[in-house]
Design a protein around this motif. Structure first.
Motif, PDB file in Angstrom:
ATOM      1  N   ALA A   1       0.870  -1.177   0.000  1.00  0.00           N
ATOM      2  CA  ALA A   1       0.000   0.000   0.000  1.00  0.00           C
ATOM      3  C   ALA A   1       0.899   1.216   0.000  1.00  0.00           C
ATOM      4  N   GLU A   2       0.539   2.220  -0.799  1.00  0.00           N
ATOM      5  CA  GLU A   2       1.279   3.475  -0.688  1.00  0.00           C
ATOM      6  C   GLU A   2       0.440   4.440   0.132  1.00  0.00           C
ATOM      7  N   ALA A   3       1.056   4.977   1.177  1.00  0.00           N
ATOM      8  CA  ALA A   3       0.356   5.935   2.038  1.00  0.00           C
ATOM      9  C   ALA A   3       0.437   7.305   1.387  1.00  0.00           C
TER      10      ALA A   3
ATOM     11  N   LEU B   1      10.481   3.152   2.121  1.00  0.00           N
ATOM     12  CA  LEU B   1      10.476   4.616   2.113  1.00  0.00           C
ATOM     13  C   LEU B   1      10.700   5.083   0.682  1.00  0.00           C
ATOM     14  N   GLU B   2       9.776   5.922   0.191  1.00  0.00           N
ATOM     15  CA  GLU B   2       9.891   6.414  -1.191  1.00  0.00           C
ATOM     16  C   GLU B   2      10.531   7.796  -1.206  1.00  0.00           C
ATOM     17  N   LEU B   3      11.618   7.904  -1.958  1.00  0.00           N
ATOM     18  CA  LEU B   3      12.292   9.197  -2.094  1.00  0.00           C
ATOM     19  C   LEU B   3      12.185   9.637  -3.544  1.00  0.00           C
TER      20      LEU B   3
ATOM     21  N   VAL C   1      13.154   4.582  -5.187  1.00  0.00           N
ATOM     22  CA  VAL C   1      13.266   5.882  -5.849  1.00  0.00           C
ATOM     23  C   VAL C   1      11.954   6.113  -6.598  1.00  0.00           C
ATOM     24  N   ASP C   2      11.306   7.213  -6.208  1.00  0.00           N
ATOM     25  CA  ASP C   2       9.967   7.533  -6.704  1.00  0.00           C
ATOM     26  C   ASP C   2      10.073   8.453  -7.926  1.00  0.00           C
ATOM     27  N   ASP C   3       9.034   8.472  -8.731  1.00  0.00           N
ATOM     28  CA  ASP C   3       8.937   9.379  -9.889  1.00  0.00           C
ATOM     29  C   ASP C   3      10.154   9.240 -10.793  1.00  0.00           C
TER      30      ASP C   3
HETATM   31 MG    MG Z   1       5.243   7.874  -3.929  1.00  0.00          MG
END
Ligand code: MG
Ligand code: C2E
Ligand code: MG
Length: 633
Positions: free
Chosen positions: A393-395, A484-486, A514-516
């Protein structure tokens, strides 16, 4: 005898072209007294070219009448004119009413007379044959010097007044007008000087306020101590003063006449005032010169320290008509320059004000959100491509503000990041999401992982490993189930301190993603340096992958590259079945997007998870109840 004809003149004091001899509304008034017709004719033409309004007199009596009725700011007097007792004109003028402290420029027949003229009280001299250009330039400088000394006297009187007032009233909390460290006027005094200058404004009047702030000054104080910081501030004050003394910057304005002031407004903030300012094009070189004053290092004890500054500029009357307004707007522009990395100047614009107003409101309202329970966390499922099951799940943070309505995270998170309040919000998100995970575990729902987004300030201003330890200890969630998404754009910096924290987290078993990905500028080699587990392909590529061959190629290359680096890939923003199919073909492990579910509140997510726990179906029809859920897209 003339040495050049006015028609051949192509520049004036500042080196720019003369503006056709039209006297400006603020043109300084010159009185030219000479019996000789050609001196009067040529003198008038040249002085007008230099921006003067010119009156002429053929005798000292005529000059006396003018001195009384239309006092000039400079008098050019031909030495061949004689006073009543045959005294030379320059001494005779001094005895006329209004002539005592008038700048007088004497035209002398030869060098010997010139020496005498200086000795007997003329302010400056030129010898015949007359170099008209030199004469006009000297006249301009005399006026400038005279104006400056008058203004200095006025400012001094004003400051003395303030000081006396502060001294006579012991309960008065007015700070000393002069700053003890730099010797510059302080904010209050500067505001009064500004208001004074603005008060007398007439048509065509312009005044620029520059607001300067040192970039990362805290770092200097932190490294060299407050004493070191003070040494830098003193030198900055000196450099700014020197800047405004530069003739080529200020001298040319209106035939060499300008008023300027520097002040220390607070801490590492300085203010400057220049009038007349002219247009932005005229002010830009001054701002640039101010920035250039920072290219040389500052000395702290023996060490050379480089400091840059951000400068914001507001120009009266367009940007404001009071000292307060101008300072506030110049400061806004300065903050904008600072946000863009510093070492630059920015002009104030109305858009800046509107955006800032909204940010300030958001900041003010945001600070009450935690105690008022206005924030919530929604959860978006992360699906395993093959099994179609929820694996994570992404919060995602939500803010329902009574005053502003639903504020998108992309709008309020950057504000919270700027003020550092995001550290506190981030702690709350982590706690809330880990508690939710714990509850689902207790209900024996499938064990999924929880992905939360992390802002850069949580790493730079907070201690993330310590926070994670606390939250995991409190909720009993296993470190391996936290991710943890950075964002590649913001938080993924190869700063040693950030790397240290990420490594510490990885050692505990916490995952890092690593996000985006694709929106930043990380080179592959750069990615290798980070302790990463997952790469999230940005939704913009997924969105274009079906229609744009470039996006399809990039998505495919990103996935292949991630696999080489032994990273798991999550594709974000999946909205259609064809995208799922394509991503499957590219062996993308996990998918996330509206096609499966938008982010939903915790109870709704619980339902999804519970439904998903049943044997897998072939299509994502597993998510039928979503149409009636309270969702946020
Ligand atoms: Mg994200
Ligand atoms: P993100 O981490 O990349 O989150 C994914 C964003 O894409 C979310 O936007 C989500 O609602 C949206 N999204 C999901 N599926 C789809 C889809 O199929 N199509 C489209 N068009 N969009 C989809 P959201 O919730 O508005 O969040 C925006 C960003 O705000 C997040 O991007 C994240 O960077 C940030 N953010 C959200 N919550 C937090 C938080 O708690 N802490 C931090 N530091 N940042 C957060
Ligand atoms: Mg993203």
């Amino acid at each position: 005898m003339m040495t050049a004809s006015p028609a051949s003149l192509t520049y004036r004091v500042d080196g720019s072209s003369p503006d056709g001899g039209e006297a400006q509304p603020h043109a300084p008034h010159a009185l030219l007294a000479s019996r000789q017709e050609d001196t009067v004719i040529w003198g008038r033409k040249w002085l007008e070219r230099f921006g003067f309004r010119v009156s002429t007199a053929g005798t000292l009596d005529e000059a006396a009448a003018l001195l009384e009725n239309d006092p000039p700011e400079v008098m050019i007097v031909d030495g061949s004119l004689r006073g009543p007792d045959a005294a030379p004109a320059w001494t005779a003028v001094r005895k006329l009413p209004g002539g005592a402290d008038l700048p007088v420029l004497a035209i002398c027949p030869n060098d010997k007379e010139a020496r005498r003229a200086v000795a007997e009280g003329s302010t400056d001299v030129v010898s015949r044959p007359i170099e008209w250009q030199v004469l006009s330039r000297r006249a301009a400088r005399l006026v400038e010097a005279h104006r400056t000394s008058r203004e200095l006297a006025a400012t001094r009187a004003e400051l003395e007044g303030l000081r006396a007032k502060a001294g006579s009233d012991s309960t008065h909390d007015q700070a000393q007008p002069l700053d003890g460290l730099t010797g510059l006027p302080q904010r209050k005094a500067f505001e009064q000087v500004l208001d004074g200058a603005l008060g007398g404004s007439r048509t065509g009047f312009t005044l620029a306020v520059l607001f300067l702030d040192l970039d990362r000054f805290k770092l200097i104080n932190g490294t060299y101590g407050r004493l070191g910081g003070s040494q830098v501030l003193v030198q900055v004050g000196e450099r700014l003063r020197a800047c405004l003394r530069k003739r080529e910057l200020l001298g040319p304005r209106r035939a060499g006449m300008a008023t300027a002031a520097v002040a220390r407004l607070a801490g590492d903030a300085f203010g400057m005032m220049v009038s007349p300012a002219g247009s932005r094009e005229d002010v830009a070189p001054i701002a640039q010169a101010v920035l250039d004053a920072f290219t040389q290092p500052f000395l702290v004890d023996e060490a050379e320290v480089y400091v840059s500054a951000s400068v914001g500029i507001a120009i009266a009357p367009a940007d404001g008509t009071t000292a307060e307004e101008l300072l506030q707007r110049a400061e806004l522009a300065m903050a904008d320059a600072g946000r863009r990395g510093g070492g630059a100047f920015r002009f104030y614009s109305r858009g800046l004000s509107d955006a800032r107003q909204r940010s300030l409101k958001i900041d003010r309202l945001l600070r009450r959100t935690l105690e008022r329970n206005e924030l919530s966390v929604h959860y978006q499922p992360i699906i395993d491509s093959r099994s179609q099951r929820i694996v994570g799940a992404e919060a995602l943070l939500r803010w329902q503000s009574p005053e502003l309505g639903n504020v998108p995270p992309m709008e309020f998170i950057p504000v919270a990041e700027e003020t550092g309040f995001m550290v506190e919000i981030g702690r709350w998100v982590l706690q809330t999401s880990c508690r939710a995970l714990r509850e689902w575990d207790e209900e024996r729902l499938p064990h999924i992982r929880m992905a939360t987004n992390v802002s850069l300030c949580q790493l730079t201003r907070g201690n993330l490993p310590q926070l994670v330890d606390e939250v995991l200890a409190e909720t009993g969630v296993e470190p391996t189930r936290l991710e943890l998404e950075l964002s590649e754009r913001g938080a993924l910096r190869s700063d040693p301190e950030i790397l240290r924290q990420l490594q510490a987290l990885r050692r505990r078993g916490v995952r890092v993603s690593v996000d985006d990905f694709g929106t930043g500028d990380s080179a592959i080699a750069y990615l290798k340096r980070f302790p990463l587990d997952t790469l999230k392909v940005d939704q913009s590529f997924v969105a274009g992958a079906l229609t744009d061959p470039d996006d399809a190629a990039i998505t495919s290359a990103m996935i292949a590259m991630a696999h080489r680096l032994r990273l798991r890939v999550v594709a974000e923003g999946v909205e259609q079945q064809q995208q799922v199919d394509l991503l499957n073909r590219l062996e993308c492990e996990e998918v996330q997007g509206f096609f499966f579910s938008p982010p939903v509140p915790a109870p709704a997510f619980r339902e999804l998870l519970s439904a998903n726990a049943k044997p897998a179906r072939k299509s994502p029809a597993v998510w039928p109840e979503l149409g009636t859920q309270e969702v946020t897209r």
